[in-house]
Design an enzyme around this catalytic site. Structure first.
Site, PDB file in Angstrom:
ATOM      1  N   VAL A   1       0.863  -1.184   0.000  1.00 35.67           N
ATOM      2  CA  VAL A   1       0.000   0.000   0.000  1.00 35.67           C
ATOM      3  C   VAL A   1       0.900   1.233   0.000  1.00 35.67           C
ATOM      4  CG1 VAL A   1      -1.834   1.259   1.190  1.00 35.67           C
ATOM      5  CG2 VAL A   1      -1.718  -1.233   1.395  1.00 35.67           C
ATOM      6  N   HIS A   2       0.767   2.058  -1.025  1.00 37.24           N
ATOM      7  CA  HIS A   2       1.593   3.273  -1.047  1.00 37.24           C
ATOM      8  C   HIS A   2       0.892   4.471  -1.669  1.00 37.24           C
ATOM      9  CE1 HIS A   2       2.150   2.272  -5.304  1.00 37.24           C
ATOM     10  NE2 HIS A   2       2.510   3.517  -5.471  1.00 37.24           N
ATOM     11  N   ARG A   3      -0.222   4.253  -2.368  1.00 36.96           N
ATOM     12  CA  ARG A   3      -0.857   5.344  -3.111  1.00 36.96           C
ATOM     13  C   ARG A   3      -1.450   6.367  -2.152  1.00 36.96           C
ATOM     14  NH1 ARG A   3      -1.503   5.504  -8.374  1.00 36.96           N
ATOM     15  NH2 ARG A   3      -0.889   3.323  -8.520  1.00 36.96           N
TER      16      ARG A   3
ATOM     17  N   ARG B   1       6.236   5.972   3.042  1.00 43.76           N
ATOM     18  CA  ARG B   1       5.073   6.837   3.178  1.00 43.76           C
ATOM     19  C   ARG B   1       4.015   6.176   4.062  1.00 43.76           C
ATOM     20  NH1 ARG B   1       1.961  10.176  -0.394  1.00 43.76           N
ATOM     21  NH2 ARG B   1       3.149   9.592  -2.237  1.00 43.76           N
TER      22      ARG B   1
END
Length: 369
Positions: free
Chosen positions: A202-204, A235
């Site tokens: 998960v990075h968006r 992030r």
């Protein structure tokens, strides 16, 4: 032929690895690393593992707002283009690095070539979608990975300089899969057994910067019937800590450091399925025949959904829970992204366009389709 290749993020390093090694056998290449991914685990390790030539220029442009980061890249790239005077600027994907290179090329009247042209998610709220559209319209050569991508370009009036090359990621994954099985020890190191864990990434920003979305994703993954291995993007780690979710995440999921490319490919190859919001991981999963649960409402890789390898669930707790638990099976295993010769085909097309090499010295690849 002198080519200036611009990279800045993990997927671009992988694509450049395919093209640059072949390109340097027939042409001069200057490699620019914008610095967009500056964490060593997300940058340097990929150059080492994939045997990518060291960048001649590392611009060191790190995180900022999209506008300021892109502007800094434009300002840093232009002097390099002035100094090196390339025949063509070669760009990959849909990052701010991609758009910055396209802007510089169009202003300096240098030919711009875009690898992975024509992809569309039809979601203009995604910065990547804006980058794709603007880059394609500024490019002289559009190298499309699929027929759908060509149709998207045609619908926008882009028909000159458009070629279906196949996808360089397919080239890369064929090599990386075999090397990872031989070299990676990640499964033994983590005590994992093939097909007995789920991989998640998960990075968006639409997921990490929205606490409700991140909570829903954690809840959905926590209910998975198998252990969830979660290489956490910097992030995402920052947001989990900021939102007070770090202890919860680490107690419910196997949160690990970002992995090098070969270790990540080994995890993806061995996973029972993957849950991700990454466009690149969706496609890599498809190539490796690993079922994918996409934590977005749309995808630029529509072919993976059409044939049943990919399910779009968004940041929705119940849909994620169902998709990571249900025993759904793909309908077919087509090959819409080419034959594993996209890199060679791209170089051949560059040579033909610039017409500065002996035909006998050109890299050639058979036509697709």
């Amino acid at each position: 032929m002198h080519v200036c290749s611009i990279v800045g993020a993990r997927p671009q390093f992988i694509k450049a690895a395919v093209v640059s090694r072949k390109l340097r056998t027939v042409a001069d290449e200057t490699l620019i690393h914008t610095g967009q991914h500056y964490d060593e685990a997300l940058s340097d390790v990929f150059f080492d593992e994939l045997d990518i030539p060291e960048p001649e220029f590392n611009l060191g442009v790190e995180s900022d707002t999209h506008g300021r980061q892109t502007a800094k890249m434009v300002a840093a790239i232009e002097p390099v283009i002035e100094e090196t005077n390339p025949d063509v600027i070669l760009l990959y994907g849909d990052t701010n690095s991609t758009l910055a290179g396209a802007l510089v090329g169009s202003k300096r009247e240098v030919a711009v070539a875009h690898v992975e042209a024509g992809l569309r998610s039809d979601n203009r709220s995604m910065p990547e979608e804006i980058n794709r559209v603007l880059t394609d319209h500024a490019s002289d050569l559009c190298f499309a990975p699929s027929r759908d991508a060509i149709e998207n370009l045609t619908a926008e009036g882009i028909t000159d300089g458009v070629f279906w090359t196949g996808d360089v990621m397919y080239d890369a994954i064929l090599d990386a899969r075999d090397r990872s099985r031989e070299q990676s020890t990640i499964l033994d190191d983590r005590g994992l057994t093939a097909d007995e864990f789920i991989l998640a990434t998960v990075h968006r920003a639409s997921n990490t910067d929205d606490r409700a979305n991140l909570v829903a994703i954690l809840d959905g993954l926590a209910d998975a019937p198998l252990p969830v291995v979660f290489p956490a993007h910097p992030r995402t780690v920052d947001r989990l800590r900021e939102y007070g979710l770090w202890e919860r995440a680490t107690s419910e999921l196997d949160v690990i450091e970002p992995q090098g490319y070969l270790d990540f490919v080994r995890l993806l190859d061995a996973a029972e399925r993957v849950a991700t919001d990454s466009g690149g991981v969706q496609k890599e999963a498809f190539f490796l025949e690993t079922r994918c649960v996409t934590l977005r409402e749309e995808t630029e890789w529509v072919e993976t959904v059409d044939c049943g390898w990919n399910r779009l669930v968004g940041p929705d707790r119940s849909r994620i829970r169902e998709a990571v638990s249900a025993d759904w099976r793909p309908e077919s295993t087509p090959r819409p992204y080419g034959d594993g010769l996209a890199g060679q085909r791209i170089i051949s097309l560059l040579q033909q366009r610039l017409a500065d090499s002996d035909p006998d010295e050109r890299l050639e690849a058979p036509p697709l389709g």
